[in-house]
Motif scaffolding. Structure first.
Motif, PDB file in Angstrom:
ATOM      1  N   PHE A 275       6.011  21.244  89.343  1.00 49.71           N
ATOM      2  CA  PHE A 275       6.118  20.889  90.699  1.00 49.71           C
ATOM      3  C   PHE A 275       7.210  19.904  90.813  1.00 49.71           C
ATOM      4  CE2 PHE A 275       1.561  22.199  91.385  1.00 49.71           C
ATOM      5  CZ  PHE A 275       1.541  22.845  92.304  1.00 49.71           C
ATOM      6  N   ALA A 276       7.487  18.768  89.985  1.00 46.14           N
ATOM      7  CA  ALA A 276       8.494  17.971  90.199  1.00 46.14           C
ATOM      8  C   ALA A 276       9.950  18.601  89.934  1.00 46.14           C
ATOM      9  CB  ALA A 276       8.051  16.731  89.110  1.00 46.14           C
ATOM     10  N   ALA A 277      10.094  19.383  88.896  1.00 45.26           N
ATOM     11  CA  ALA A 277      11.153  20.061  88.914  1.00 45.26           C
ATOM     12  C   ALA A 277      11.696  21.056  89.910  1.00 45.26           C
ATOM     13  CB  ALA A 277      11.224  20.841  87.330  1.00 45.26           C
ATOM     14  N   GLU A 278      10.687  21.559  90.491  1.00 42.49           N
ATOM     15  CA  GLU A 278      10.952  22.291  91.725  1.00 42.49           C
ATOM     16  C   GLU A 278      11.469  21.457  92.748  1.00 42.49           C
ATOM     17  OE1 GLU A 278       9.079  25.841  94.622  1.00 42.49           O
ATOM     18  OE2 GLU A 278       7.791  25.144  92.949  1.00 42.49           O
ATOM     19  N   THR A 279      10.842  20.403  93.022  1.00 49.95           N
ATOM     20  CA  THR A 279      11.390  19.484  94.043  1.00 49.95           C
ATOM     21  C   THR A 279      12.783  18.899  93.648  1.00 49.95           C
ATOM     22  OG1 THR A 279       8.877  18.574  94.393  1.00 49.95           O
ATOM     23  CG2 THR A 279      10.678  17.443  95.351  1.00 49.95           C
ATOM     24  N   LEU A 280      12.933  18.553  92.548  1.00 53.49           N
ATOM     25  CA  LEU A 280      14.350  17.924  92.058  1.00 53.49           C
ATOM     26  C   LEU A 280      15.383  19.202  92.396  1.00 53.49           C
ATOM     27  CD1 LEU A 280      15.977  15.728  90.944  1.00 53.49           C
ATOM     28  CD2 LEU A 280      15.457  16.676  88.574  1.00 53.49           C
ATOM     29  N   GLU A 281      15.132  20.393  92.189  1.00 50.96           N
ATOM     30  CA  GLU A 281      16.092  21.507  92.286  1.00 50.96           C
ATOM     31  C   GLU A 281      16.072  21.768  93.794  1.00 50.96           C
ATOM     32  OE1 GLU A 281      15.734  26.186  91.830  1.00 50.96           O
ATOM     33  OE2 GLU A 281      14.890  24.947  90.167  1.00 50.96           O
ATOM     34  N   LYS A 282      15.105  21.784  94.691  1.00 49.81           N
ATOM     35  CA  LYS A 282      15.044  22.147  96.134  1.00 49.81           C
ATOM     36  C   LYS A 282      15.203  21.276  97.094  1.00 49.81           C
ATOM     37  CE  LYS A 282      12.413  26.419  95.493  1.00 49.81           C
ATOM     38  NZ  LYS A 282      11.155  27.139  96.256  1.00 49.81           N
ATOM     39  N   SER A 283      14.909  20.066  96.968  1.00 50.78           N
ATOM     40  CA  SER A 283      14.678  18.843  98.054  1.00 50.78           C
ATOM     41  C   SER A 283      16.404  18.622  98.245  1.00 50.78           C
ATOM     42  CB  SER A 283      14.123  17.696  97.425  1.00 50.78           C
ATOM     43  OG  SER A 283      14.131  16.958  98.634  1.00 50.78           O
ATOM     44  N   GLN A 284      16.519  18.435  99.518  1.00 48.90           N
ATOM     45  CA  GLN A 284      17.921  17.556  99.940  1.00 48.90           C
ATOM     46  C   GLN A 284      17.629  16.314 100.183  1.00 48.90           C
ATOM     47  OE1 GLN A 284      20.615  19.528 100.294  1.00 48.90           O
ATOM     48  NE2 GLN A 284      19.402  20.948  99.238  1.00 48.90           N
ATOM     49  N   ASP A 285      16.239  15.744  99.967  1.00 45.35           N
ATOM     50  CA  ASP A 285      16.104  14.270 100.384  1.00 45.35           C
ATOM     51  C   ASP A 285      15.852  13.548  99.251  1.00 45.35           C
ATOM     52  OD1 ASP A 285      14.425  12.012 100.942  1.00 45.35           O
ATOM     53  OD2 ASP A 285      13.522  12.807 102.777  1.00 45.35           O
ATOM     54  N   LYS A 286      16.676  12.284  99.331  1.00 44.11           N
ATOM     55  CA  LYS A 286      17.164  11.681  98.394  1.00 44.11           C
ATOM     56  C   LYS A 286      15.798  10.813  97.506  1.00 44.11           C
ATOM     57  CE  LYS A 286      19.938   7.390  97.351  1.00 44.11           C
ATOM     58  NZ  LYS A 286      20.930   6.571  97.812  1.00 44.11           N
ATOM     59  N   LYS A 287      15.009  10.452  98.680  1.00 45.54           N
ATOM     60  CA  LYS A 287      13.642   9.848  98.229  1.00 45.54           C
ATOM     61  C   LYS A 287      12.677  10.650  97.461  1.00 45.54           C
ATOM     62  CE  LYS A 287       9.559   7.582 100.297  1.00 45.54           C
ATOM     63  NZ  LYS A 287       8.872   7.784 101.647  1.00 45.54           N
ATOM     64  N   TYR A 288      12.674  11.896  98.037  1.00 45.60           N
ATOM     65  CA  TYR A 288      11.802  13.069  97.131  1.00 45.60           C
ATOM     66  C   TYR A 288      12.412  13.251  95.906  1.00 45.60           C
ATOM     67  CZ  TYR A 288       9.270  13.473 101.459  1.00 45.60           C
ATOM     68  OH  TYR A 288       8.260  13.205 102.574  1.00 45.60           O
ATOM     69  N   ARG A 289      13.753  13.330  95.837  1.00 45.23           N
ATOM     70  CA  ARG A 289      14.442  13.586  94.363  1.00 45.23           C
ATOM     71  C   ARG A 289      14.084  12.383  93.509  1.00 45.23           C
ATOM     72  NH1 ARG A 289      17.989  17.469  93.940  1.00 45.23           N
ATOM     73  NH2 ARG A 289      19.684  16.052  92.564  1.00 45.23           N
ATOM     74  N   GLY A 290      14.209  11.231  93.936  1.00 49.15           N
ATOM     75  CA  GLY A 290      13.787   9.969  93.101  1.00 49.15           C
ATOM     76  C   GLY A 290      12.504  10.168  92.539  1.00 49.15           C
ATOM     77  N   VAL A 291      11.576  10.264  93.405  1.00 49.77           N
ATOM     78  CA  VAL A 291      10.216  10.365  92.988  1.00 49.77           C
ATOM     79  C   VAL A 291      10.031  11.535  91.725  1.00 49.77           C
ATOM     80  CG1 VAL A 291       7.905  10.952  93.753  1.00 49.77           C
ATOM     81  CG2 VAL A 291       9.326   9.396  95.195  1.00 49.77           C
ATOM     82  N   ALA A 292      10.583  12.652  91.995  1.00 49.77           N
ATOM     83  CA  ALA A 292      10.499  13.836  91.138  1.00 49.77           C
ATOM     84  C   ALA A 292      11.186  13.228  89.810  1.00 49.77           C
ATOM     85  CB  ALA A 292      11.324  15.078  91.805  1.00 49.77           C
ATOM     86  N   CYS A 293      12.061  12.756  89.821  1.00 49.74           N
ATOM     87  CA  CYS A 293      12.535  12.007  88.597  1.00 49.74           C
ATOM     88  C   CYS A 293      11.857  11.473  87.752  1.00 49.74           C
ATOM     89  CB  CYS A 293      14.006  11.508  88.799  1.00 49.74           C
ATOM     90  SG  CYS A 293      15.558  12.652  89.283  1.00 49.74           S
ATOM     91  N   ASN A 294      11.141  10.221  88.514  1.00 49.85           N
ATOM     92  CA  ASN A 294      10.396   9.391  87.974  1.00 49.85           C
ATOM     93  C   ASN A 294       8.960  10.256  87.477  1.00 49.85           C
ATOM     94  OD1 ASN A 294       9.322   6.679  87.312  1.00 49.85           O
ATOM     95  ND2 ASN A 294       7.638   7.225  88.672  1.00 49.85           N
TER      96      ASN A 294
END
Length: 163
Positions: free
Chosen positions: A73-92
């Motif tokens: 789920f996190a990797a898919e968000t990191l790959e697909k999201s354009q939102d910096k906040k969501y990408r940061g959360v996914a990385c964490n």
């Protein structure tokens, strides 16, 4: 797309209400429905629930793979999201999973550091905190006691006494 986003948001709102009652499987199901509608927030909520309630997801053999599913789920968000906040959360989340290991994830500290660094660069406060906790602390240099000073005269006397 707007209808899909609205439907996903409705599932997330409903999921939060269900989660507050303590029905975590019910909340997960609603977040998963939002994730299936391509919602970044739905995917991240699923990942967070799987990490926090890690007994949620078992494979066909009963093996707990909650962290592996959370990683997906996190990797898919990191790959697909354009939102910096969501990408940061996914990385964490990815950093936490790799730093912890288990439940379908092999512990890998270098991967954890990489994701915490990416999350910190994106401004995620938890990634910053986790990165700071993982980095080795600077150790004080050992105190060196200087050798006693010797005078030229003392060295000459020492030589004479050895003869």
């Amino acid at each position: 797309p707007e209808e899909k986003a609205a439907a996903a948001q409705a599932k997330i709102v409903e999921g939060k209400k269900v989660e507050e009652t303590g029905d975590y499987p019910g909340a997960y199901k609603l977040y998963k429905q939002a994730a299936d509608l391509d919602s970044d927030k739905g995917r991240l909520n699923c990942a967070i629930m799987l990490v926090q309630n890690s007994d949620t997801y078992n494979d066909r053999n009963g093996f707990n793979i909650s962290y592996e599913v959370a990683r997906q789920f996190a990797a898919e968000t990191l790959e697909k999201s354009q939102d910096k906040k969501y990408r940061g959360v996914a990385c964490n989340i990815l950093g936490v999973l790799y730093n912890t290991g288990g439940k379908g994830i092999r512990r890998n500290v270098s991967h954890a550091l990489k994701y915490f660094e990416q999350g910190a660069a994106l401004g995620d406060e938890f990634a910053i905190k986790n990165l700071n906790e993982m980095r080795p602390r600077k150790q004080e240099a050992p105190k060196v006691t200087p050798a006693p000073k010797t005078t030229l005269e003392g060295m000459r006397k020492s030589r004479k006494s050895r003869r």
